[in-house]
Write an enzyme that holds these catalytic residues in place. Structure first.
Site: not given
Length: 249
Positions: A18, A37, A87, A155
Site C-alpha cells: 500500500i 520505512d 501509513n 488491532y
C-alpha cells in the site's frame, strides 16, 4: 496542473504494497515524496523514477529522533512539508483469536506502532507545518471499528483510537492552518495475508460490499490525494471510509 504539483508529502511504511502505491501515485500527480520505512527501500524507490522528487529515509516510527530526522530531511531537501500520511502500522503480524488469548506484549506492540507511532510522526512534522501556517495530516485507521470485527481486539481498538486522535488533533491544530483527517480502508489482501487467512477471508469480505471485488492498494491513492490537495482545503476532522460500501459512516 497536476493535483499535487510541488507538494511535499511524507509517507511512512512506504516499503509495503500500500505504501508503494501511495508513493507512485503521488509522484504521478506531481508531488515530492519522502518515502520513510523501517528498512532501506532505496533500490525499490529507484523503480519509481522521478529520482529528483524522491527522498528515501530509514526511520522507525517508535523512535522520536528518527521521526524528527525524517521531517528535518524532508525540509532540508524540499524546503517544506505539506503532508504526512501515517501509513505505517501493525497488522500482518497481529494474531487472530479470542481477546482472552492476546498476550500483553502483542497488545503493547500493536498500540505502540499504530497509535504512538502515529503521534510521534505528527509531533515531528508539526513545527514545520505550524511555521508554514499550512499542512495536511492523514492518519490511517480501518473499516474494522465500524464493523466491530471480532477476534482482533487489539488491532480494532488501536484503529478506533486513531479516529479519536484525529478528531481531537484537528481541533488543536486547526488554528495553525493544519488539516487532520482519517482514511479507513477495508481488507486489502496481499500474498502474505492470503497465506495466513486464506482466500475465503477476502471472499467473505467482498460479499459484504456494494462493490463486489477485492480491494486493491491503488484504491486508496485517489482518496488520500484528495485530502492532500487544495480541493480539500476546508475538510478536517473527518473519517473517509474507502471500502467499496462494506459499511456506511
Amino acid at each position: 496542473m497536476r493535483l499535487l504539483e510541488n507538494k511535499t508529502i511524507i509517507v511512512t511504511g512506504a516499503g509495503g504494497n500500500i505504501g508503494r502505491s501511495y508513493c507512485r501515485g503521488f509522484l504521478d500527480m506531481g508531488a515530492n515524496v519522502v518515502a520513510a520505512d523501517l528498512n532501506d527501500i532505496s533500490t525499490e524507490a529507484q523503480s519509481w523514477g522521478c529520482d529528483d522528487r524522491v527522498l528515501v529515509v530509514e526511520a522507525d516510527v517508535l523512535d522520536q529522533e528518527d521521526c524528527n530526522r525524517m521531517a528535518d530531511l524532508a525540509v532540508e531537501k524540499f524546503e517544506r512539508v505539506d503532508g504526512l500520511l501515517n501509513n505505517a502500522g501493525f497488522f500482518k503480524s497481529a494474531s487472530f483469536g479470542s481477546f482472552m488469548d492476546i498476550t500483553a506484549s502483542e497488545w503493547d506492540v500493536c498500540y505502540q506502532v499504530n497509535v504512538r507511532g502515529t503521534w510521534q510522526c505528527i509531533k515531528a512534522v508539526y513545527p514545520h507545518m505550524k511555521r508554514q501556517r499550512q499542512g495536511s495530516i492523514v492518519n490511517v485507521s480501518s473499516n474494522t471499528p465500524y464493523k466491530g470485527v471480532p477476534n482482533f481486539l487489539h488491532y480494532v481498538s488501536s484503529k478506533a483510537a486513531i479516529i479519536g486522535l484525529s478528531r481531537s488533533l484537528a481541533r488543536e491544530v486547526g488554528p495553525d492552518g493544519i488539516l487532520v483527517n482519517t482514511l479507513c480502508p477495508d481488507l486489502i489482501p496481499d500474498d502474505d495475508i492470503i497465506a495466513r487467512q486464506g482466500k475465503a477471508a477476502d471472499e467473505r469480505t467482498v460479499e459484504g460490499r456494494c462493490l463486489k471485488r477485492t480491494q486493491l492498494p491503488e484504491d486508496m491513492v485517489g482518496a488520500a490525494a484528495f485530502l492532500f490537495s487544495d480541493l480539500a482545503g476546508f475538510v478536517t476532522g473527518q473519517s473517509l471510509l474507502v471500502n467499496g460500501g462494506a459499511h456506511f459512516n
